[in-house]
Design a protein around this motif. Structure first.
Motif, PDB file in Angstrom:
ATOM      1  N   ARG A   1       5.453  -0.681   3.565  1.00  0.00           N
ATOM      2  CA  ARG A   1       6.173  -0.608   2.291  1.00  0.00           C
ATOM      3  C   ARG A   1       5.137  -0.529   1.167  1.00  0.00           C
TER       4      ARG A   1
ATOM      5  N   GLY B   1       8.255  -0.087  -3.715  1.00  0.00           N
ATOM      6  CA  GLY B   1       9.177  -0.382  -2.615  1.00  0.00           C
ATOM      7  C   GLY B   1       9.423   0.798  -1.699  1.00  0.00           C
TER       8      GLY B   1
ATOM      9  N   ARG C   1       8.563   0.051  -9.793  1.00  0.00           N
ATOM     10  CA  ARG C   1       9.815  -0.123  -9.052  1.00  0.00           C
ATOM     11  C   ARG C   1      11.010   0.134  -9.981  1.00  0.00           C
TER      12      ARG C   1
END
Length: 974
Positions: free
Chosen positions: A32, A37, A254
Motif C-alpha cells: 500500500r 492509500g 490521500r
C-alpha cells in the motif's frame, strides 16, 4: 545482493503480505502507498514478459458511456506528453506484447506488457502520465465521444449528423442481440446500482454526455486513492515503486472518494419482462425470440460464494450431460441454449443465467416450467460424487494451466484477481485455489450439499428475472426515423452563431487531426533494441510411432495431438469438414452414448476437440495442403486416459445419434450468425479475398460469409428427416475416410512425463496403422469479386483485397511492413479519427497471398472504399520519414516475436514445420523485414496494389442496398 534489492521495500510503500503459490510458481506480494492509500498487487515470477496494469474503480450511474469515453479520451495527450495521440503513437514506437485499455462495468483499466525492459519503462512513463495527468482536450472528446456535425462539415445546408468513435463503436456493439440481451437483463436484475446502466454507453444516451460531465467524472475517479496497481514478471516490486512514486504518486495526497458501492436491494417476487430487438424488415420473426431467466446470487469476492456459484453452474451447465444444459438442448421450445447460459462473477454480486434462443414469445411460461422442473429433479435426486469430482478436476486444471497464446499469461492472472480487489475481497485466495478445492472435496461428500445449494440459490431465491427478447422488424426504422426527426428539429432551432460554432469546431478538429505533432518528446525503442531471432523450442522425434516430442514447463499438464493429412475429398465432403470437427467431441463413441462420453471427457481431460488447417506452400499459395488435428489436454496424472480417449474418438466416434447431431447443427448456426457483428471486418476481408487463392476460397466457403449462409441453409434443410439421415450417413463415411489415413503425433509435457507418454502412444495405437491415400488436391483459384452482404447492423464493415505473393517471395516482407505503414500514417487518421469508425487498417496475408484493407464498425461506406485508394496515392506522393518506416518494421517484429505459452510455442513450432515453414525460412523472412526500405514500400505497392485489380466486399444493412448497387456491388443475402 540481488535478493536484498528484490526484498527491499521502497520508503513510500508498506508491505502488507507475501504469499507463495506453488501451483503457479509465483509469489504474490501486496503493498500500500503510505500517502495516498493506492494498492499494489505484485505477482513475482521468473518470466521476462512483464505486465503493468492500473485500474480505477468507476461506477457510472447513467448510460452515457462516460467511463468508456473517458478511457478513450484520457489516452489522447497528457501533461508530459502533450501530443494528440500518445497511445497509438506508442503502439508504433514499442516492442509491446500487449497494449490496450478496458472499460468494465465497475472499473476502468490500462494494461500493457513487454519483454524489453527499456520498452516497459517507456510505456510505464506514458501510461502513468495519461491516467493521472490527462489533458482531456475538448476536441478529443468530440472525436472520441460524440459531436454534432453537418454531413458535409463545412456546408450547413446538409443534414445534421452524430459522429464519434465510441458512438459508432457502441452502435456496432449494441447491434448484437446477445449484447442487448445481457444489457436488458442486467438493467432488471440490478434496478438501483451501477450495473443497471450500460458502462460502454447506449448510443441514444451517449449524445447526452457533456464535456463538463466527462471532466467531473475524471477528477472524481482518476486519483491514486481510487487506484489499484498490479504487476507481473521478474522486475522487483521495489523498482516498480520507485517509478510509480517518481512519475505520479509523489504529487498526490490521500483523498476520500465517495462511490456508489452497494449491494442491490433484493426483490421478493420474480419479475417478467418483454422487450424488442431489431431485425431487418422482410426477414421474418419466426423462431427468433430469446428467453432467459437470471438470478442474483451472493458476493463475487467471497471465495466460498464464488466457488459455490462455479460448482452450481458446472453441475447444471458444464456440458451436454449436465441436466439443465441437456434440457435446454433437447427441448422443442427453442433452437439452442442461450449464449448467456452460465455464471457471471465479474460484478460485485454474481448472476446465474440460463435460457434458449430461436423461440417464440408465448413459450416463456413453458420455459420457466422446464427450468424449475429440472432444478427440482436435481435437488431431489442429487448429483453423483464422481460427477462432482470431475468438476473439481476441471477447476484444478483450469487453475494450473499456463495460458498466454491470445493474451499475456500474467495479465490473465491479474484480471482474475482484480474483481476481489475492486470490491474488498482477497485476491490471493482466488489465485491460490488448492486449499479451497480441498475444502470443497470434503463438502461434496455430503449428498445434500449440492441439492441444498440449488434450493437456496435458485429455487428459493425470489430475486429472479425472466426476459423475453422478441424480434421487431419495425424497431430499427422507428429508431432511425426518431434520430432523423430529432436532428432535423435541432437543426431548425440552431441560431446563426450555433451554426458557425459547429462549422468552426469541425474545421478545428480536422486541423488538429491533420497536424503533425512533435513525437520526439515520446520515448521510443528502435531497431537496435530488436532482439536476435527468438529461439525455437527443441523437439525430438520417435520414428517407431511417428511422434514429435517437446519437453516444456507446462505446470503439470500434458498435451497431445493426432495429426492426419486430409484425404482426397469432393467439394461436398470438404464443406462437411467444419461440422465433422465440431461434432467429433459431441457425439457418442463405441458403446458409450454422447451423454456418457461428455462425462468421460470431463473426468479424464481438460477437453478434446478437432480442427482443420490448410495452407499453401511458402513459395506457391495455389499449392494447398491440409490436416485434420485431433487434440486434447489433461493433468499429468491422467496422461494414459487422455491417450486412450483420443484413440477411441478417432477410431470409434459414431454419427448415428440423429437428434444430437440435429441439435449441434442448430447451435453452430446460432453461434455463426451471432459472430457477424463482432467479426464483420474479418468476414468482409475473407469475402473480398475469396478468389485469390485456394486457401482464401476455402476459408470463405467453410468459415466465412458463404459458410454462415451454408450453415443456415443446412439447418433449415434438416427439418426434413431424410435430409438428416443423409447428413449422418455422409459424416459417417467422411469419418471412415479420415480414420484410415496415415497419422503422426505431437506430445508436449514436462520431461519426466514424456517417456511414459510415448510408451502409452505405442501400446494404445498398436495395430491401428493407417493407409496412405491419394493426397488432397484443390484446383487453383483466381477471380475478382465485388459483393455487399446484408445483415442487421447499425454500422458497416468495408474491405478491399489484392492478389499478392506467398511468404517466401522477396516482396512479402515489404508488403507486410506496408500494412502497418499505411495504417499508422494514413488510415488511422482518415478512417477512425475523421471518419468515426472504431477501427481501420491494412495488412498482408502471406498464407493466402492477399493484401487487404478493412474498416470496423464504420458509419461510412463509399467514402471508406475511396480512402483505401487514397492511402496508396498518399504513399506515392508524400515525402516520408525513415522513423515512420522504422515504426512499421518494429510492429512486424513485435508480431513475429510475440511470446506464447510453453505448450503454445511447441504447437506453433510443430505446425510451422508441418507446413514447410522451417526456422531457416522464418529467419530469412525476418531479415528481409529488417532490410525493408521506403523505396521498397512504393515499389511493391505500385507492383501489386493497382486499384483497378481490387476485389471489394462490405457487410452492411439493407438500408444501404441502393448505395451498394450504385457502387456496382452484387447483393448477397445472409
Amino acid at each position: 545482493m540481488a535478493s536484498e534489492i528484490e526484498n527491499a521495500v521502497h520508503p513510500a510503500f508498506e508491505k502488507l503480505r507475501s504469499h507463495r503459490i506453488g501451483t503457479l510458481n509465483l509469489d504474490v506480494e501486496e503493498y500500500r502507498h503510505k500517502k495516498t492509500g493506492a494498492r499494489h498487487l505484485h505477482l513475482a515470477a521468473d518470466n521476462d514478459e512483464n505486465v503493468f496494469f492500473v485500474a480505477l474503480r468507476t461506477f457510472p450511474m447513467d448510460s452515457t458511456g462516460v467511463a468508456h469515453i473517458l478511457e478513450h479520451t484520457a489516452l489522447c495527450g497528457s501533461e508530459r506528453y502533450p501530443v494528440r495521440d500518445p497511445f497509438f503513437m506508442m503502439i508504433r514506437r514499442s516492442l509491446n506484447t500487449f497494449m490496450n485499455a478496458f472499460t468494465s462495468s465497475d472499473w476502468t483499466a490500462y494494461p500493457f506488457a513487454s519483454m524489453n525492459r527499456k520498452d516497459f519503462d517507456n510505456l510505464l512513463s506514458v501510461y502513468l502520465d495519461s491516467v493521472f495527468f490527462s489533458k482531456l482536450d475538448q476536441l478529443d472528446f468530440a472525436q472520441e465521444g460524440h459531436r454534432l456535425e453537418f454531413d458535409t462539415p463545412d456546408n450547413p445546408d446538409t443534414d445534421l449528423v452524430y459522429r464519434g468513435v465510441v458512438y459508432n463503436e457502441m452502435k456496432g456493439a449494441m447491434s448484437s442481440p446477445t449484447s442487448q440481451l445481457w444489457q436488458n437483463l442486467s438493467s432488471h436484475l440490478f434496478p438501483t446500482t451501477t450495473y443497471h446502466y450500460n458502462s460502454g454507453g447506449e448510443p441514444d444516451h451517449i449524445v447526452d454526455l457533456s464535456y463538463d460531465d466527462l471532466v467531473r467524472f475524471y477528477r472524481h475517479h482518476y486519483h491514486p486513492s481510487n487506484a489499484i496497481f498490479a504487476t507481473y514478471g521478474n522486475i522487483p516490486a521495489s523498482e516498480h515503486h520507485e517509478r510509480f512514486e517518481e512519475l505520479a504518486l509523489k504529487r498526490f495526497d490521500r483523498l476520500d472518494i465517495e462511490l456508489p458501492v452497494r449491494d442491490e436491494k433484493r426483490m421478493f417476487s420474480p419479475v417478467r419482462v418483454e422487450q424488442g430487438y431489431a431485425v431487418n424488415e422482410g426477414e421474418g420473426t419466426e423462431k427468433k425470440t430469446h428467453i432467459v431467466v437470471g438470478w442474483l446470487l451472493g458476493h463475487s469476492f467471497d471465495l466460498q460464494e464464488n466457488l459455490e456459484g462455479q460448482l452450481l453452474s458446472a453441475v447444471l451447465l458444464e456440458n451436454s450431460a449436465s441436466p439443465l444444459m441437456r434440457a435446454l438442448e433437447t427441448t422443442d421450445l427453442g433452437h439452442a441454449p442461450s449464449p448467456m447460459c452460465g455464471l457471471e462473477d465479474s460484478n460485485r454480486e454474481m448472476t446465474f443465467v440460463c435460457g434458449i434462443e430461436g423461440s417464440e414469445p408465448e413459450r416463456q411460461k413453458e420455459l420457466e416450467t422446464l427450468i424449475e422442473g429440472t432444478l427440482l429433479k436435481v435437488a431431489e435426486e442429487g448429483v453423483s460424487e464422481e460427477r462432482l469430482e470431475a468438476i473439481l478436476h476441471q477447476l484444478e486444471l483450469h487453475q494450473r494451466e499456463i495460458a498466454g497464446d491470445q493474451f499475456p499469461y500474467g495479465l490473465q492472472l491479474i484480471m482474475s484477481a482484480i474483481a476481489p480487489m475492486v470490491h474488498g475481497g482477497d485476491p490471493v485466495e482466488l489465485l491460490d485455489l488448492e486449499p479451497v478445492l480441498e475444502s470443497l472435496r470434503e463438502k461434496i461428500r455430503d449428498p445434500q450439499y449440492v441439492p441444498n445449494l440449488i434450493r437456496r440459490k435458485l429455487l428459493e431465491n425470489p430475486h429472479r428475472v425472466t426476459l423475453t427478447l422478441r424480434p421487431d422488424e419495425k424497431l430499427e426504422s422507428h429508431r432511425q426515423q426518431a434520430i432523423r426527426e430529432a436532428l432535423a428539429r435541432r437543426k431548425a432551432e440552431l441560431t446563426d452563431e450555433e451554426i458557425q460554432q459547429i462549422v468552426e469546431r469541425a474545421a478545428a478538429l480536422e486541423k488538429r487531426q491533420m497536424r503533425k505533432d512533435d513525437d520526439s518528446i515520446l520515448p521510443k525503442v528502435d531497431l537496435s533494441d530488436v532482439p536476435l531471432q527468438m529461439p525455437e523450442p527443441e523437439s525430438r522425434y520417435d520414428g517407431d510411432i511417428s511422434a514429435t516430442v517437446y519437453s516444456r514447463g507446462t505446470n503439470g499438464l500434458v498435451y497431445e495431438q493426432v495429426v492426419v493429412p486430409v484425404p482426397a475429398l469432393t467439394e461436398e465432403e470438404l464443406l462437411l469438414v467444419p461440422y465433422y470437427t465440431t461434432l467429433i467431441s459431441e457425439v457418442g463413441c463405441g458403446d458409450l452414448d454422447y451423454l456418457q462420453m461428455q462425462d468421460r471427457i470431463s473426468a479424464e481431460s481438460g477437453g478434446i476437440g478437432a480442427s482443420f488447417s490448410a495452407k499453401g506452400k511458402v513459395d506457391d499459395v495455389q499449392d494447398l495442403s491440409g490436416y485434420i488435428v485431433f487434440n486434447g489436454k489433461a493433468l499429468a496424472r491422467n496422461r494414459s486416459e487422455l491417450t486412450a480417449l483420443l484413440r477411441d474418438v478417432y477410431t470409434s466416434a459414431r454419427f448415428d445419434e440423429k437428434d444430437r447431431i440435429r441439435e449441434i447443427i442448430a447451435q453452430i448456426r446460432t453461434r455463426r450468425e451471432q459472430a457477424v457483428t463482432g467479426s464483420g471486418h474479418a468476414l468482409a476481408m475473407g469475402a473480398a479475398a475469396q478468389g485469390m487463392s485456394p486457401g482464401a476460397w476455402l476459408s470463405f466457403r467453410l468459415g466465412g460469409l458463404a459458410g454462415i449462409r451454408g450453415t443456415k441453409q443446412l439447418d433449415q434443410a434438416l427439418n426434413d428427416p431424410q435430409e438428416l439421415d443423409g447428413l449422418c450417413a455422409k459424416l459417417s463415411a467422411l469419418h471412415d475416410r479420415i480414420r484410415n489415413q496415415s497419422r503422426e503425433f505431437l506430445i508436449v509435457g514436462e520431461e519426466d512425463q514424456l517417456p511414459a507418454m510415448v510408451d502409452d502412444l505405442k501400446s494404445c495405437w498398436q495395430g491401428e496403422a493407417g493407409t496412405e491415400m491419394s493426397p488432397w488436391k484443390i484446383e487453383p483459384v483466381n477471380y475478382t469479386t465485388r459483393e455487399a452482404w446484408l445483415t442487421s447492423t447499425q454500422v458497416n464493415f468495408c474491405a478491399k483485397a489484392y492478389s499478392t505473393v506467398p511468404v517466401d517471395h522477396p516482396d512479402a516482407a515489404a508488403l507486410t511492413v506496408l500494412g502497418g505503414f499505411l495504417r499508422n500514417g494514413y488510415l488511422h487518421r482518415v478512417i477512425r479519427e475523421k471518419g468515426g469508425a472504431y477501427g481501420g487498417g491494412a495488412g498482408q496475408d502471406s498464407v493466402n497471398g492477399t493484401f487487404r484493407f478493412f474498416s470496423y464498425r464504420d458509419p461510412r461506406l463509399a467514402e471508406t472504399l475511396d480512402d483505401f485508394d487514397r492511402a496508396l496515392e498518399w504513399l506515392q506522393t508524400t515525402d516520408h520519414d525513415y522513423q515512420e518506416l522504422e515504426e512499421s518494421i518494429l510492429g512486424v517484429i513485435g508480431q513475429l516475436d510475440r511470446p506464447r505459452s510453453p505448450a503454445g510455442a511447441a504447437r506453433h513450432a510443430f505446425h510451422n514445420k508441418l507446413f514447410g515453414r522451417s526456422p531457416e525460412q522464418r529467419a530469412r523472412f525476418r531479415e528481409r523485414v529488417l532490410a525493408v526500405t521506403l523505396d521498397d514500400l512504393k515499389r511493391v505497392a505500385s507492383t501489386w496494389l493497382m486499384p483497378e485489380n481490387a476485389s471489394i466486399a462490405v457487410v452492411t444493412s439493407p438500408e444501404n442496398r441502393k448505395v451498394a448497387e450504385e457502387l456496382g456491388l452484387a447483393i448477397e443475402e445472409m
